[in-house]
Design a protein around this motif. Structure first.
Motif, PDB file in Angstrom:
ATOM      1  N   ALA A 118      -1.983  -2.160  -2.763  1.00  0.00           N
ATOM      2  CA  ALA A 118      -2.276  -1.201  -1.696  1.00  0.00           C
ATOM      3  C   ALA A 118      -1.551  -1.605  -0.416  1.00  0.00           C
ATOM      4  CB  ALA A 118      -3.784  -1.114  -1.455  1.00  0.00           C
ATOM      5  N   TYR A 119      -1.287  -0.633   0.427  1.00  0.00           N
ATOM      6  CA  TYR A 119      -0.545  -0.866   1.665  1.00  0.00           C
ATOM      7  C   TYR A 119      -1.467  -0.742   2.869  1.00  0.00           C
ATOM      8  CZ  TYR A 119       3.541  -0.278  -1.317  1.00  0.00           C
ATOM      9  OH  TYR A 119       4.479  -0.422  -2.316  1.00  0.00           O
ATOM     10  N   PRO A 120      -1.684  -1.841   3.613  1.00  0.00           N
ATOM     11  CA  PRO A 120      -2.500  -1.768   4.827  1.00  0.00           C
ATOM     12  C   PRO A 120      -1.722  -1.079   5.946  1.00  0.00           C
ATOM     13  CG  PRO A 120      -1.624  -3.967   4.553  1.00  0.00           C
ATOM     14  CD  PRO A 120      -1.229  -3.198   3.321  1.00  0.00           C
ATOM     15  N   ILE A 121      -2.417  -0.777   7.035  1.00  0.00           N
ATOM     16  CA  ILE A 121      -1.799   0.028   8.082  1.00  0.00           C
ATOM     17  C   ILE A 121      -2.221  -0.397   9.488  1.00  0.00           C
ATOM     18  CG2 ILE A 121      -3.646   1.760   7.944  1.00  0.00           C
ATOM     19  CD1 ILE A 121      -1.658   3.901   8.564  1.00  0.00           C
ATOM     20  N   ALA A 122      -2.892  -1.529   9.627  1.00  0.00           N
ATOM     21  CA  ALA A 122      -3.516  -1.882  10.897  1.00  0.00           C
ATOM     22  C   ALA A 122      -2.553  -2.430  11.946  1.00  0.00           C
ATOM     23  CB  ALA A 122      -4.644  -2.886  10.672  1.00  0.00           C
ATOM     24  N   ILE A 123      -1.364  -2.888  11.548  1.00  0.00           N
ATOM     25  CA  ILE A 123      -0.406  -3.417  12.507  1.00  0.00           C
ATOM     26  C   ILE A 123       0.942  -2.734  12.312  1.00  0.00           C
ATOM     27  CG2 ILE A 123      -1.587  -5.647  12.658  1.00  0.00           C
ATOM     28  CD1 ILE A 123       0.599  -6.839  10.910  1.00  0.00           C
ATOM     29  N   LEU A 124       1.824  -2.876  13.288  1.00  0.00           N
ATOM     30  CA  LEU A 124       3.091  -2.152  13.296  1.00  0.00           C
ATOM     31  C   LEU A 124       3.921  -2.410  12.053  1.00  0.00           C
ATOM     32  CD1 LEU A 124       5.181  -0.397  14.794  1.00  0.00           C
ATOM     33  CD2 LEU A 124       6.054  -2.518  15.827  1.00  0.00           C
ATOM     34  N   THR A 144      -3.071   8.117  -2.181  1.00  0.00           N
ATOM     35  CA  THR A 144      -4.501   7.885  -2.016  1.00  0.00           C
ATOM     36  C   THR A 144      -4.725   7.048  -0.770  1.00  0.00           C
ATOM     37  OG1 THR A 144      -4.832   7.895  -4.412  1.00  0.00           O
ATOM     38  CG2 THR A 144      -6.606   6.977  -3.062  1.00  0.00           C
ATOM     39  N   VAL A 145      -5.567   7.540   0.123  1.00  0.00           N
ATOM     40  CA  VAL A 145      -5.942   6.807   1.325  1.00  0.00           C
ATOM     41  C   VAL A 145      -7.365   6.306   1.134  1.00  0.00           C
ATOM     42  CG1 VAL A 145      -6.278   6.882   3.818  1.00  0.00           C
ATOM     43  CG2 VAL A 145      -4.445   8.233   2.764  1.00  0.00           C
ATOM     44  N   ARG A 165       0.580  15.241  -1.494  1.00  0.00           N
ATOM     45  CA  ARG A 165      -0.675  15.391  -2.242  1.00  0.00           C
ATOM     46  C   ARG A 165      -1.553  14.187  -1.928  1.00  0.00           C
ATOM     47  NH1 ARG A 165       1.017  15.014  -7.974  1.00  0.00           N
ATOM     48  NH2 ARG A 165      -1.235  15.064  -8.300  1.00  0.00           N
ATOM     49  N   VAL A 166      -2.571  14.403  -1.100  1.00  0.00           N
ATOM     50  CA  VAL A 166      -3.356  13.292  -0.570  1.00  0.00           C
ATOM     51  C   VAL A 166      -4.814  13.379  -1.017  1.00  0.00           C
ATOM     52  CG1 VAL A 166      -4.111  12.082   1.501  1.00  0.00           C
ATOM     53  CG2 VAL A 166      -1.864  13.192   1.464  1.00  0.00           C
ATOM     54  N   THR A 167      -5.340  12.236  -1.462  1.00  0.00           N
ATOM     55  CA  THR A 167      -6.764  12.095  -1.747  1.00  0.00           C
ATOM     56  C   THR A 167      -7.324  11.052  -0.794  1.00  0.00           C
ATOM     57  OG1 THR A 167      -6.503  12.634  -4.094  1.00  0.00           O
ATOM     58  CG2 THR A 167      -8.508  11.463  -3.451  1.00  0.00           C
ATOM     59  N   LEU A 168      -8.409  11.392  -0.105  1.00  0.00           N
ATOM     60  CA  LEU A 168      -9.059  10.480   0.821  1.00  0.00           C
ATOM     61  C   LEU A 168     -10.342   9.970   0.175  1.00  0.00           C
ATOM     62  CD1 LEU A 168      -9.249   9.161   3.633  1.00  0.00           C
ATOM     63  CD2 LEU A 168     -10.388  11.238   4.442  1.00  0.00           C
ATOM     64  N   VAL A 169     -10.374   8.674  -0.126  1.00  0.00           N
ATOM     65  CA  VAL A 169     -11.528   8.068  -0.787  1.00  0.00           C
ATOM     66  C   VAL A 169     -12.403   7.406   0.270  1.00  0.00           C
ATOM     67  CG1 VAL A 169     -12.277   6.389  -2.503  1.00  0.00           C
ATOM     68  CG2 VAL A 169     -10.169   7.689  -2.871  1.00  0.00           C
ATOM     69  N   ALA A 224       0.461   7.050  -6.775  1.00  0.00           N
ATOM     70  CA  ALA A 224       1.790   6.457  -6.652  1.00  0.00           C
ATOM     71  C   ALA A 224       1.869   5.571  -5.411  1.00  0.00           C
ATOM     72  CB  ALA A 224       2.842   7.557  -6.586  1.00  0.00           C
ATOM     73  N   VAL A 225       1.151   5.982  -4.355  1.00  0.00           N
ATOM     74  CA  VAL A 225       1.100   5.207  -3.109  1.00  0.00           C
ATOM     75  C   VAL A 225      -0.364   5.102  -2.690  1.00  0.00           C
ATOM     76  CG1 VAL A 225       1.823   5.031  -0.707  1.00  0.00           C
ATOM     77  CG2 VAL A 225       3.361   6.080  -2.389  1.00  0.00           C
ATOM     78  N   THR A 226      -0.859   3.880  -2.604  1.00  0.00           N
ATOM     79  CA  THR A 226      -2.240   3.654  -2.183  1.00  0.00           C
ATOM     80  C   THR A 226      -2.246   2.999  -0.810  1.00  0.00           C
ATOM     81  OG1 THR A 226      -2.987   3.386  -4.469  1.00  0.00           O
ATOM     82  CG2 THR A 226      -4.440   2.544  -2.733  1.00  0.00           C
TER      83      THR A 226
END
Length: 395
Positions: A118-124, A144-145, A165-169, A224-226
């Motif tokens: 999975a890919y975090p997103i908290a920093i630049l 998937t987010v 195509r986005v799924t928010l869990v 494909a992208v989490t």
């Protein structure tokens, strides 16, 4: 105190920059800001980095006062007894006072496979890396987010608006901070954008693989992208340095933001836990805490008793793509209520808020001491008194 006073600020985010600029009110104060990056990051725009609509980067020359010395490095340890900080690159920087504003980053997912796939997103750097991954994925790839706080919602909406195509869990409810009425409005907007929202305990993520997200009810979602947007954590610098922290590693302080261990160390922003009753991690909190931390140091330099914090809230702005947003209204004690502003009007308010924050830093650089915060919360003092009374009973 006589002579020159050296103040080191660790962390160049919203709290750290505002504190550093504010300290330059006195000509006999030398301010050094230590930050691992050479540019200021608009953290509230990181979802836009993923979506490609903003870089979220501002040159420090635009937001830092001329008298603030910038050191691009990472602090490896604080030596409170020796009043110095050790740098990762080697060497030390001494101080008379230290402002601890290290901020926060991605929390350890503690879910099998999440750290690997999975890919975090908290920093630049995480957001930039994710942008490259999203760009390289086919337009029809499933995204998937994981995490239904403001970061997860904003990222899901940003990508869905581009046709992804986005799924928010959610793992629980959508937007836990939001009032139920406002939550329904956000869900409606996400649905209009084509986002599939999965709520409830059955939607808790139990594992992540290279191409699936496993849920508690046994479902395996193709992915494909989490993207991992489930929570924040603070750096362990204070803990490693032997300073008192709360269970999450935030520096324990009194109500003036002064460390319970050392009156020459003051905290601000996400990494502060005043009276072990930390405020919500947010840009909204960081700015007044940064200003207050500077005021506490300036008061101690002049021999005046620092004041207790009094920070209130107005609510929360959540972007829902480039053309809509939700402004959740709240009481000053940060309790969300049923009132909100939505649609294009809210999108305009959010954008003005984002640009306004940078302007506040610029204004403080040009005129130190100019930043003011109109929202006050008197209920905090009542809660603090109640907490102290309860502690006294259990002694």
């Amino acid at each position: 105190m006589t002579g020159n006073t050296d103040v080191v600020v660790i962390g160049g985010g919203y709290a750290g920059v505002l504190a550093a600029n504010r300290l330059t009110q006195r000509n006999d104060v030398t301010v050094t800001l230590i930050n691992p990056r050479s540019s200021f990051v608009e953290r509230v725009r990181l979802h836009q980095v993923v979506g490609g609509s903003h870089s979220a980067v501002v040159d420090y020359r635009e937001v830092l006062g001329e008298r603030v010395r910038l050191v691009v490095d990472t602090v490896a340890r604080i030596d409170a007894a020796g009043r110095s900080v050790a740098l990762a690159s080697g060497g030390t920087v001494g101080y008379d006072y230290l402002i601890y504003a290290v901020g926060s980053g991605s929390a350890d997912p503690r879910v099998p496979g999440a750290a690997e796939f999975a890919y975090p997103i908290a920093i630049l750097e995480e957001a930039q890396r994710l942008r490259t991954v999203v760009d390289g994925a086919p337009a029809t790839a499933s995204v998937t987010v994981v995490g239904a706080g403001s970061t997860g919602i904003e990222t899901a909406a940003e990508l869905a608006e581009q046709g992804r195509r986005v799924t928010l869990v959610c793992g629980g409810v959508l937007g836990p901070y939001l009032h139920p009425r406002v939550r329904r409005s956000v869900a409606k907007r996400l649905s209009k954008l084509g986002v599939t929202v999965l709520e409830g305990p059955d939607a808790k993520v139990t594992a992540v693989t290279c191409d699936t997200v496993q849920l508690g009810d046994g479902r395996a979602l193709p992915s494909a992208v989490t993207i991992w947007a489930a929570g924040f954590a603070v750096p362990d610098l204070a803990t490693r340095s032997g300073l008192s922290t709360d269970t999450l590693g935030r520096l324990l302080t009194d109500e003036t933001l002064t460390s319970v261990d050392d009156e020459r160390i003051v905290a601000a922003g996400d990494s502060a836990a005043p009276s072990d009753m930390p405020l919500r991690m947010s840009c909204q909190t960081a700015r007044p805490l940064g200003a207050h931390a500077a005021d506490t140091v300036l008061a101690r330099i002049t021999g005046v008793q620092p004041k207790a914090i009094n920070v209130g809230f107005f609510g929360q702005c959540i972007g829902l793509g480039r053309r809509a947003a939700t402004v959740q209204i709240a009481s000053k004690d940060d309790t969300a209520n049923r009132y909100y502003i939505g649609g294009r009007l809210a999108a305009g308010i959010k954008e003005r808020a984002c640009t306004g924050v940078v302007k506040e830093l610029v204004d403080e650089a040009r005129k130190p001491g100019s930043f003011t915060w109109g929202f006050k919360d008197d209920k905090r003092r009542q809660l603090l008194r109640a907490k102290r009374a309860e502690a006294a009973v259990h002694r």
